[in-house]
Design a protein around this motif. Structure first.
Motif, short mmCIF file in Angstrom:
data_model
loop_
_atom_site.label_atom_id
_atom_site.label_comp_id
_atom_site.label_asym_id
_atom_site.label_seq_id
_atom_site.Cartn_x
_atom_site.Cartn_y
_atom_site.Cartn_z
N SER A 25 32.72 24.90 85.84
CA SER A 25 31.58 24.28 86.48
C SER A 25 30.38 24.33 85.55
O SER A 25 30.34 25.11 84.60
CB SER A 25 31.24 24.98 87.81
OG SER A 25 30.71 26.26 87.56
N VAL A 26 29.41 23.48 85.84
CA VAL A 26 28.16 23.48 85.10
C VAL A 26 27.07 23.78 86.11
O VAL A 26 26.85 23.02 87.05
CB VAL A 26 27.90 22.11 84.42
CG1 VAL A 26 26.60 22.15 83.64
CG2 VAL A 26 29.06 21.73 83.52
N ASN A 42 35.76 18.12 78.94
CA ASN A 42 36.19 18.89 80.10
C ASN A 42 37.64 19.31 79.92
O ASN A 42 38.51 18.49 79.71
CB ASN A 42 36.04 18.04 81.36
CG ASN A 42 36.56 18.74 82.59
OD1 ASN A 42 36.65 19.96 82.61
ND2 ASN A 42 36.92 17.98 83.59
N ILE A 49 29.73 19.64 88.82
CA ILE A 49 28.53 19.53 87.99
C ILE A 49 27.34 19.62 88.94
O ILE A 49 27.15 18.75 89.79
CB ILE A 49 28.51 18.21 87.20
CG1 ILE A 49 29.78 18.09 86.33
CG2 ILE A 49 27.27 18.15 86.32
CD1 ILE A 49 29.91 16.77 85.61
N ALA A 53 22.10 19.35 85.77
CA ALA A 53 22.87 20.03 84.72
C ALA A 53 22.59 19.47 83.33
O ALA A 53 22.47 20.23 82.37
CB ALA A 53 24.36 19.95 85.02
N ILE A 72 29.66 15.87 91.88
CA ILE A 72 28.49 15.66 91.02
C ILE A 72 27.28 15.69 91.94
O ILE A 72 27.15 14.87 92.84
CB ILE A 72 28.55 14.31 90.28
CG1 ILE A 72 29.77 14.25 89.37
CG2 ILE A 72 27.27 14.10 89.48
CD1 ILE A 72 29.94 12.93 88.67
N VAL A 76 22.00 14.78 87.95
CA VAL A 76 22.80 15.39 86.88
C VAL A 76 22.51 14.75 85.52
O VAL A 76 22.32 15.44 84.53
CB VAL A 76 24.30 15.34 87.21
CG1 VAL A 76 25.14 15.71 86.00
CG2 VAL A 76 24.61 16.27 88.36
#
Length: 80
Positions: A25-26, A42, A49, A53, A72, A76
């Motif tokens: 994950s981010v 990835n 995400i 991010a 998402i 992002v």
């Protein structure tokens, strides 16, 4: 990766930065304002995400969102 982990990272103008490799994950704002990032890779089956991010990462040359991205959140890629 924790929130804001590399926020505001700037690569040297003479360097070509390696792609960021995402495992699971981010976190929120993890790479916000990192103008030296050009690509993200990835390697995980399922990934999230989080908010902001990659906010304002202005050097992206390629953004590919694979099927493995399951979530998402907001903003992002805003200002990329």
């Amino acid at each position: 990766m924790k929130s804001s982990a590399l926020q505001n990272f700037l690569a040297a103008e003479t360097e070509s930065p390696p792609p960021i490799i995402v495992v699971a994950s981010v976190s929120a704002s993890a790479f916000a304002n990192c103008t030296g990032i050009t690509d993200v890779v990835n390697l995980k089956d399922k990934i999230t995400i989080n908010d902001n991010a990659f906010y304002n990462c202005t050097s992206f040359t390629n953004i590919t969102i694979p099927d493995s991205v399951t979530s998402i959140e907001s903003n992002v890629f805003e200002f990329c």
